[in-house]
Scaffold this motif. Structure first.
Motif, mmCIF file in Angstrom:
data_model
loop_
_atom_site.group_PDB
_atom_site.id
_atom_site.type_symbol
_atom_site.label_atom_id
_atom_site.label_comp_id
_atom_site.label_asym_id
_atom_site.label_seq_id
_atom_site.Cartn_x
_atom_site.Cartn_y
_atom_site.Cartn_z
ATOM 1 N N THR A 156 -88.281 -97.225 -6.473
ATOM 2 C CA THR A 156 -89.042 -97.793 -5.353
ATOM 3 C C THR A 156 -88.193 -97.817 -4.167
ATOM 4 O O THR A 156 -88.695 -98.515 -2.979
ATOM 5 C CB THR A 156 -89.233 -99.265 -5.687
ATOM 6 N N SER A 223 -88.005 -90.095 -6.088
ATOM 7 C CA SER A 223 -88.435 -90.770 -4.849
ATOM 8 C C SER A 223 -88.211 -89.879 -3.587
ATOM 9 O O SER A 223 -88.703 -89.543 -2.497
ATOM 10 C CB SER A 223 -87.261 -92.272 -4.674
ATOM 11 N N GLU A 226 -91.305 -87.224 -3.213
ATOM 12 C CA GLU A 226 -92.431 -87.874 -2.912
ATOM 13 C C GLU A 226 -92.885 -87.754 -1.453
ATOM 14 O O GLU A 226 -91.780 -87.458 -0.401
ATOM 15 C CB GLU A 226 -92.577 -89.509 -2.881
#
Length: 226
Positions: A156, A223, A226
């Protein structure tokens, strides 16, 4: 091998110095842990028997939430300043920096919880004989909480306001540690053997230490892509 160990030592020292320059970030989980354990008796009363009965669950729930509170920003600054890209391009790979960062985080926050817990345990009317069990189970359980939480933090890190998603991802994984830690303390209060609980926690710690760093690295790479 010696070169990797030297690199890891330098990285660990660097991460420790960076964390020491942000005392507020380190103090927040400890203050939260202390406030929860302090305010709860004010809400339910000061009956020692009642406090002793709920203390195992209360201490561990407070510890779980305190660890979770500190994890949202674990990799955030490294993501924003481009350090994660440098880790990915490093000849040593991302594993050593990740291990150093997580270990430094646990030494300055998780280990501090273990030191603070006996004081709060006495405030909750826990007998002195149960405090070693509390410290041992926290010493085994908080690394598991930190490593599992770091997986969620890695996944996250690129999201704005990812704290809620981090909690949703990580809290189900915390349930076995919560059950074993509070169960060991409850058994100690009843005079029952705690060896089984401690061995299960140690097994979880060994398994998590073996597998979680690779999952954290994979999460960071996801991450970054992305």
């Amino acid at each position: 091998m010696s070169g990797s160990l030297t690199t890891f030592t330098h990285l660990l020292r660097r991460e420790g110095l960076l964390l020491a320059r942000r005392p507020a970030a380190l103090a927040n989980p400890l203050v939260f842990f202390a406030v929860v354990a302090t305010l709860f008796p004010l809400a339910i009363g000061a009956d020692p028997g009642l406090l002793r009965q709920i203390a195992p669950g209360l201490v561990w729930v407070a510890a779980v939430l305190a660890v979770l509170l500190s994890l949202d920003s674990l990799f955030r600054e490294d993501f924003e300043d481009g350090s994660l890209e440098q880790w990915a391009l490093s000849p040593h790979g991302m594993l050593l920096p990740v291990l150093a960062k997580v270990l430094a985080h646990w030494l300055l926050s998780g280990l501090a919880l273990c030191v603070l817990a006996p004081v709060l345990g006495l405030m909750l009317s826990l007998p002195a004989s149960s405090l070693p069990v509390l410290m041992v189970t926290l010493a085994l359980g908080t690394p598991v909480l930190t490593l599992l939480g770091a997986i969620g933090a890695a996944l996250t890190v690129g999201l704005r306001r990812g704290g809620l998603l981090l909690a949703v991802l990580v809290l189900p994984l915390y349930i076995p540690v919560l059950i074993l830690g509070s169960g060991a303390l409850r058994a100690a209060l009843q005079g029952l053997p705690v060896t089984g609980f401690v061995l299960w926690l140690a097994s979880l710690a060994a398994l998590t230490l073996t597998l979680a760093p690779w999952a954290i690295v994979a999460g960071l790479r996801i991450s970054l892509n992305e």
